[in-house]
Design an enzyme around this catalytic site. Structure first.
Site, short mmCIF file in Angstrom:
data_model
loop_
_atom_site.label_atom_id
_atom_site.label_comp_id
_atom_site.label_asym_id
_atom_site.label_seq_id
_atom_site.Cartn_x
_atom_site.Cartn_y
_atom_site.Cartn_z
N ASP A 1 -4.58 -65.64 73.72
CA ASP A 1 -3.79 -66.86 73.69
C ASP A 1 -2.60 -66.60 72.77
OD1 ASP A 1 -2.64 -69.32 73.48
OD2 ASP A 1 -4.38 -70.32 72.59
N ILE B 1 4.57 -59.80 88.04
CA ILE B 1 5.44 -58.80 87.44
C ILE B 1 4.66 -57.94 86.46
CG2 ILE B 1 7.42 -58.48 85.89
CD1 ILE B 1 8.76 -60.83 87.26
N LYS C 1 15.18 -66.53 75.48
CA LYS C 1 15.67 -65.24 75.93
C LYS C 1 16.87 -64.77 75.11
CE LYS C 1 12.51 -64.98 79.05
NZ LYS C 1 11.39 -64.03 78.92
N TYR D 1 13.65 -72.24 77.56
CA TYR D 1 13.43 -70.90 78.11
C TYR D 1 14.63 -70.00 77.86
CZ TYR D 1 12.63 -67.29 81.67
OH TYR D 1 12.47 -66.09 82.33
N THR E 1 7.66 -64.16 93.57
CA THR E 1 6.29 -64.14 93.06
C THR E 1 5.61 -65.45 93.44
OG1 THR E 1 6.85 -65.19 90.96
CG2 THR E 1 7.04 -62.77 91.05
#
Length: 232
Positions: free
Chosen positions: A45, A17, A142, A138, A173
Site C-alpha cells: 500500500d 504497463i 508528474k 495528477y 489499457t
C-alpha cells in the site's frame, strides 16, 4: 538467484504497463519483483510511508539487492480546483511522488556500494499538455516527479546511478478503456504524428533501454513515448 544477478523492482507491477515493463526487463536478464496494492509479487500500500518502507524491507530480505527501481504505480484522481480537499490531494502525491522516494532511500545504499543503479519514473505527456483542469493533482504530481528526476540525477550520478523518466501518452489499457470511449481514444491517436494506438509495450521498451548498459550516459532525462503527440 546467482550472486551477480541483477534485480529490478516495478511498482504498479500488476497493471498493464507495469506487467509489460516486468516482461521486458525479464527478457533483458533482470530478476523482477512487482509491487502492487491488489496484486504483484509483494502486496504494498504505497499511500503510507510505513507500508512503503515495509515493502522495501521485504524486497531486500527476500532478494538481497535491488539494481533497478521502476515507479509505475499512480493514482489518477480527477479534481477541479473547486473540488480539491487535502486528503485526496495528499493521497495522489503520496503514491505518485513520495513512495518512490522512500523506496529509493531503501535501495540506493546497495546501488552505491555496487556503483550501479537505475531509477526510472513513469511520468506522463500530460505534463506538457494537460487534457483538462480536472487532472490538476495528477499533472502536478508528474511535474514534481520531473524535479525529483533531475535533482536525484545530480546527487547520485557520481555513484553510477542514473535517474530518468519515461512519459507515455494515452495508452490502450483496460483502465484507459474504462474511462474513455472508442471515439475519445481515436481522437487522441489523431493528434499523434504516428497514427496508431499506443500499447504498454511501447513504454516497456523505453524502460528496458534506460535500464540497459546502452543508456549508461543518460541521466536526468525524460523519454516521451506518445507517438509524436508532444514534440519537445
Amino acid at each position: 538467484m546467482s550472486e551477480n544477478e541483477r534485480v529490478a523492482v516495478i511498482t504498479g507491477g500488476s497493471g498493464a504497463i507495469g506487467t509489460a515493463i516486468a516482461t521486458a526487463l525479464q527478457a533483458s536478464g533482470y530478476r523482477t519483483v512487482t509491487l502492487g496494492r491488489r496484486g504483484g509479487d509483494i502486496r504494498a500500500d504505497l499511500t503510507t510511508q510505513a507500508a512503503t518502507r515495509s515493502a522495501a524491507a521485504e524486497v531486500l530480505e527476500k532478494h538481497g539487492r535491488v539494481d533497478v527501481l521502476v515507479h509505475s504505480a499512480a493514482i489518477i484522481d480527477q479534481m477541479h480546483l473547486h473540488e480539491l480537499d487535502a486528503d485526496r490531494w495528499r493521497a495522489v502525491q503520496a503514491v505518485n511522488v513520495e513512495a518512490p522516494l522512500w523506496l529509493a532511500q531503501a535501495f540506493t545504499p546497495g546501488m552505491i556500494e555496487r556503483q550501479f543503479g537505475r531509477i526510472i519514473f513513469i511520468a506522463s505527456d500530460t505534463l506538457w499538455s494537460p487534457p483538462g483542469g480536472e487532472f490538476l493533482p495528477y499533472v502536478a504530481s508528474k511535474g514534481a516527479m520531473m524535479g525529483i528526476v533531475r535533482t536525484l540525477a545530480m546527487e547520485l550520478g557520481g555513484d553510477g546511478i542514473a535517474v530518468t523518466a519515461v512519459a507515455p501518452g494515452l495508452t490502450d489499457t483496460p483502465i484507459a478503456r474504462s474511462v474513455n470511449d472508442p471515439a475519445q481514444l481515436e481522437a487522441v491517436v489523431a493528434t499523434q504524428a504516428m497514427k496508431r494506438a499506443l500499447v504498454p509495450e511501447d513504454t516497456a521498451s523505453a524502460v528496458a533501454f534506460l535500464a540497459s548498459e546502452g543508456a549508461q550516459a543518460m541521466t536526468g532525462q525524460v523519454l516521451v513515448v506518445d507517438g509524436g503527440s508532444t514534440m519537445r
